[in-house]
Structure formats: structure tokens, C-alpha cells
Scaffold this active site. Sequence first.
Site, PDB file in Angstrom:
ATOM      1  CG  HIS A   1      -1.857  -1.128   1.294  1.00 26.55           C
ATOM      2  ND1 HIS A   1      -1.468  -2.428   1.505  1.00 26.55           N
ATOM      3  CD2 HIS A   1      -3.210  -1.152   1.157  1.00 26.55           C
ATOM      4  CE1 HIS A   1      -2.538  -3.212   1.494  1.00 26.55           C
ATOM      5  NE2 HIS A   1      -3.610  -2.465   1.283  1.00 26.55           N
TER       6      HIS A   1
ATOM      7  N   GLY B   1      -2.646  -4.558  -3.560  1.00 29.87           N
ATOM      8  CA  GLY B   1      -1.379  -5.051  -3.015  1.00 29.87           C
ATOM      9  C   GLY B   1      -1.499  -6.367  -2.271  1.00 29.87           C
TER      10      GLY B   1
ATOM     11  CG  ASP C   1       0.970   1.976   5.862  1.00 32.40           C
ATOM     12  OD1 ASP C   1       0.191   2.035   6.829  1.00 32.40           O
ATOM     13  OD2 ASP C   1       1.517   2.979   5.355  1.00 32.40           O
TER      14      ASP C   1
ATOM     15  CB  SER D   1       6.672   3.514   3.086  1.00 28.76           C
ATOM     16  OG  SER D   1       5.476   3.407   2.344  1.00 28.76           O
TER      17      SER D   1
ATOM     18  CD  GLU E   1      -2.164   3.888  -3.606  1.00 29.04           C
ATOM     19  OE1 GLU E   1      -1.495   3.678  -2.586  1.00 29.04           O
ATOM     20  OE2 GLU E   1      -3.387   4.091  -3.563  1.00 29.04           O
TER      21      GLU E   1
END
Length: 304
Positions: free
Chosen positions: A42, A159, A179, A100, A118
Site C-alpha cells: 500500500h 497489493g 500499510d 515509505s 497502489e
Amino acid sequence: MLSYRHSFHAGNHADVLKHFVTIQLLNYLGQKDTAYTYIDTHAGAGLYALDGGYATKNAEFETGIGPLWDRKDLPAPLAEYVDLVKELNPSGKMRYYPGSPYCAEKILREQDRLRLFELHPSEIKILAENFRKLDAHSAAQGHRPTTRGKRVIITAGDGFEGLKALLPPPSRRGLVLIDPPYEVKDDYRRVKDTVEDGLKRFPTGVFAVWYPVLNRPDSKQLPERLKRLQANGWLNVTLSVSGPSPDGFGLHSSGMFIINPPWTLEASLREVMPYLVKVLGRDAGASFSIDAGETQTIGRARKK
Ligand code: SAM
């Protein structure tokens, strides 16, 4: 319907915890020459402007990276994270915050691989554009493009699903960061199922899960469920910057759950977490916790 935009939250206390820990994990993997793969299920937009747009709305960074910016007494592992953010802001003014993917891009070496997923149609465009600009910047400085060859692959898609095809990575060394926004209740279940499946495909992989610490059953159950998965070990760290608000709104606490953590991580956390409570804590409810293996190994430090 995807409504979450990470830019509203960029650089807040949850990002500080997540990105500081992620950098520790990547630096550990980089200690051996053998290549490793970093997978971000993510990824978000990769890079955020703090001086305009969504980030200024609630200015969450002012109570996250903000108070760390000018500190001269940062513990060494935390300084690695703050220095990385500062590199992105050569003027010295805090204007950009790395997501990140960008943190990873700065740390990964030529031989390492980034795999980014994404799902949001706008975020994926911004992510791809940010990496394109990184390449243009490298080229302008006479360096090779950062996304050269197969080093970086950005995929528009889910993801949780996409991860399956990437495990195990070719060198059998890697970190998976999971995440999600937890906008939908199903994210909690999918995180646990994804890590469980991932461990079957890649039992020695390092898996890091960010999660919000909320007063609701699925948030409380997630770390307990992850502890029960078959792995060599786990480490669970949480940071609360205050006690819960009376109306229950706002994120005051979050956690990083790491499966197969490097043995060095706990010592770094013991050094850094009391400092984060001291500097980011807003009231007497500020605290941290670190649990590892099957026993609670450390108590709590409270802001006085
Ligand atoms: N990891 C990023 C960082 O630390 O900079 C922040 C990620 S943000 C918390 C979560 C992102 O996941 C959002 O950009 C959202 O659009 C995206 N997303 C939501 N569901 C997804 C899914 N199933 N697969 C991939 N991305 C997803």
C-alpha cells in the site's frame, strides 16, 4: 470506494513510528551484500508537500516530524530517519515528507528491488510521476536513473493480491510492508490472511504491519492474531502520543507489528521509544510498549 488520502496525515506521529522502523529494517537487510526485495503493498503517493495542499489542512506533521526537526539530541537510530527526511529538504525548511516508497528508494542499493502497489487511481498517478521526477533529477546530476531496468516496478492494483506472485523473492531476502488505510473493516482480516499466506510462500521473510490502536475489537485483535502465526519470532511496538480523546476521535496511538524481526531491532526501539514519548507526548497518557516473542519483555514509559 477509496476515499483515504495519505497526504492529510503525512509526517504525523504514526508516520514517524512506521518510517523510523522501516528504515531500521532496511538498513539491517543492507548489511549483507546479497540483494533483497522491498515490497510495499500500500504505497501511497511516495512523496508529500507539507507547505501546501492536503497536508496543511490539519498540519498533522507539526506534531510528528515537526518536533524532531531541530532536535540536537536525537538517539542515533532515530537520527537516521530524520536525516533522510532532511536530505529531501536541502534548504533546511521542512517542505517535503517522504512516504515509505521514497524512504526505501533512498536506502536500497543498485542490486536491490522495489515493488510498489497502489490501488487509488489518483495516488498511483502521483506515485509514478514522483518516481519519474526522481529519474529526471538523477539524470540531471549525471547519475543513472533510479528506476533503471527492473529495480523499481510500480503496479496499479490490489497489493494484498499482488504480493502473492512476488513471494518468495529471487534472493530469498526481503521486507514486506503492509500499510492499508483500515478504512474498511475487511482490511484487518486481509492483513492477517495476507501475512499468513506470505509466510507459507516466504517463511524467512520480514513482514511489517502498521495498524491503528483503536478501542474497537478488530484493532485489538489484529496483533493477537498475528502473534499466533507460524514464524521465527515477532515484535510488536506501539506509540501513544496521548490518552484517548473524550469523543473518541483522532488517532492517538498506532503500532508496528514485525514478523521475523532482526535481532538488533529491539535494542534500537528501547533506545528510541522513550525519547519519542518525551518529545511527541502531549499529555500523561503518552506511552509506548514493546512486546517480543511470546512474552511481554518491557514495561511502559510514561510522560511525566
Ligand atoms: N505506505 C505509505 C507510506 O507510509 O507512505 C502510506 C500508505 S496509505 C496509509 C494507504 C494507501 O493504500 C492509500 O494510498 C490507499 O489508496 C491505498 N490502498 C487502499 N487499499 C489498497 C489495496 N487493496 N491495494 C493497494 N493499495 C491500497
